[in-house]
Design a protein around this motif. Structure first.
Motif, PDB file in Angstrom:
ATOM      1  N   LEU A  17      15.774 -43.144 -35.648  1.00 23.92           N
ATOM      2  CA  LEU A  17      15.148 -42.768 -34.387  1.00 23.92           C
ATOM      3  C   LEU A  17      16.085 -41.848 -33.623  1.00 23.92           C
ATOM      4  N   LYS A  18      15.610 -40.639 -33.340  1.00 23.91           N
ATOM      5  CA  LYS A  18      16.391 -39.665 -32.571  1.00 23.91           C
ATOM      6  C   LYS A  18      15.744 -39.498 -31.211  1.00 23.91           C
ATOM      7  N   ILE A  19      16.507 -39.754 -30.166  1.00 25.17           N
ATOM      8  CA  ILE A  19      16.015 -39.536 -28.810  1.00 25.17           C
ATOM      9  C   ILE A  19      17.053 -38.732 -28.031  1.00 25.17           C
ATOM     10  N   SER A  20      16.577 -38.001 -27.057  1.00 27.45           N
ATOM     11  CA  SER A  20      17.483 -37.195 -26.246  1.00 27.45           C
ATOM     12  C   SER A  20      18.161 -38.063 -25.188  1.00 27.45           C
ATOM     13  N   GLY A  21      19.288 -37.589 -24.702  1.00 27.52           N
ATOM     14  CA  GLY A  21      19.924 -38.287 -23.596  1.00 27.52           C
ATOM     15  C   GLY A  21      19.046 -38.270 -22.359  1.00 27.52           C
ATOM     16  N   ILE A 164      12.679 -39.300 -40.170  1.00 24.31           N
ATOM     17  CA  ILE A 164      13.264 -39.222 -38.834  1.00 24.31           C
ATOM     18  C   ILE A 164      12.113 -39.294 -37.834  1.00 24.31           C
ATOM     19  N   PHE A 165      12.228 -40.174 -36.869  1.00 22.39           N
ATOM     20  CA  PHE A 165      11.250 -40.245 -35.790  1.00 22.39           C
ATOM     21  C   PHE A 165      11.911 -39.690 -34.533  1.00 22.39           C
ATOM     22  N   LYS A 166      11.400 -38.552 -34.076  1.00 22.00           N
ATOM     23  CA  LYS A 166      11.979 -37.922 -32.898  1.00 22.00           C
ATOM     24  C   LYS A 166      11.111 -38.219 -31.682  1.00 22.00           C
ATOM     25  N   GLY A 167      11.634 -39.025 -30.766  1.00 20.65           N
ATOM     26  CA  GLY A 167      10.919 -39.382 -29.559  1.00 20.65           C
ATOM     27  C   GLY A 167      11.127 -38.333 -28.477  1.00 20.65           C
ATOM     28  N   THR A 168      10.032 -37.817 -27.941  1.00 15.98           N
ATOM     29  CA  THR A 168      10.091 -36.764 -26.935  1.00 15.98           C
ATOM     30  C   THR A 168       9.213 -37.138 -25.739  1.00 15.98           C
ATOM     31  N   GLN A 169       9.042 -36.193 -24.834  1.00 19.59           N
ATOM     32  CA  GLN A 169       8.188 -36.402 -23.671  1.00 19.59           C
ATOM     33  C   GLN A 169       6.749 -35.963 -23.935  1.00 19.59           C
TER      34      GLN A 169
END
Length: 257
Positions: A17-21, A164-169
């Motif tokens: 899981l990849k999330i931004s700061g 890869i699961f990229k969590g965004t807005q």
């Protein structure tokens, strides 16, 4: 496939899981918003309880961004190292939230700092995942000039993650910013090459190229997805699959089928 209970059945055994700061800021404009950190940690806990081995990479943009520091006159290498340290702070915050919920977690840093987290040793990290611990990889690759997107793709490959699961807005990949353009076109599926050709801001070019080379799918979804992270990993809801070509087991999921 119908579920026998309210919990969807995950389609993956091990994911990153990849999330931004920035995702940890919540309604604030800077820093950490504890309720938001706890909400994301609760989603990770649900995924872990569903039987998925999970590792994470969290950016540091809510505290410091190396590129912005460099643009303001700071020497690039120094700015990037400061950004790496910001990711360690976010990783420790996520570890604290997860462990308060009873989830065993290890923060693993590419930059040695033994008093606060483990050094990155691939075989040890794999063993943590096999034992059901959540691994939060911090400090990027340990080198300047590489983003956390590239670090996430690198670690996902090293850990033999299936996606890869990229969590965004936003709830997937569009041809323009859907917040600014109500007519933006949504892509349920898109190839690595098209992402690069169209210069879509899914991940940086190095990360996309590394994922393409290893045929590692990237699933882009909203952190505010109605069914949460477990639903997305189970193929429910709205999201975009970035891959070399559509995989049969994912084809229906991308359209919410």
């Amino acid at each position: 496939m119908a579920d026998t209970d309210d919990s969807p059945t995950p389609r993956f055994r091990r994911v990153l899981l990849k999330i931004s700061g920035e995702a940890l800021m919540g309604p604030q404009g800077f820093g950490l918003h504890p309720p938001t950190v706890e909400r994301i940690a609760a989603e990770v806990k649900r995924l872990r309880e569903a039987g998925v081995q999970i590792c994470m990479v969290i950016g540091g943009g809510n505290i410091f961004r190396g590129l912005q520091g460099s643009a303001q006159g700071m020497e690039r290498t120094t700015a990037d190292y400061m950004g790496m340290l910001a990711t360690v702070m976010n990783a420790l915050a996520m570890q604290s939230a997860l462990e308060s919920m009873g989830v065993f977690t290890r923060v693993i840093s590419a930059i040695p700092m033994d008093q606060v987290c483990e050094p990155y040793i691939r075989r040890r990290a794999v063993r943590h995942l096999e034992k059901g611990r959540v691994c939060v990889f911090a400090a990027g690759t340990g080198n300047p000039y590489f983003t956390t997107d590239t670090a996430a793709t690198l670690r996902a490959n090293e850990m033999s993650c299936e996606a890869i699961f990229k969590g965004t807005q936003v709830d997937g990949v569009y041809d323009s910013d859907p917040k600014l353009n109500p007519d933006a076109k949504f892509f349920p599926e898109i190839s690595y090459d098209e992402v690069l050709t169209r210069n879509l801001k899914v991940m940086d070019a190095s990360a996309i190229a590394l994922a393409r080379e290893n045929r590692l799918p990237i699933i882009v979804f909203s952190l505010n997805a109605p069914e949460g992270l477990v639903g997305v990993v189970s193929g429910r809801g709205k999201f975009t699959i970035v891959s070399e070509q559509t995989k049969p087991q994912l084809q229906g999921a991308a359209t919410g089928a």
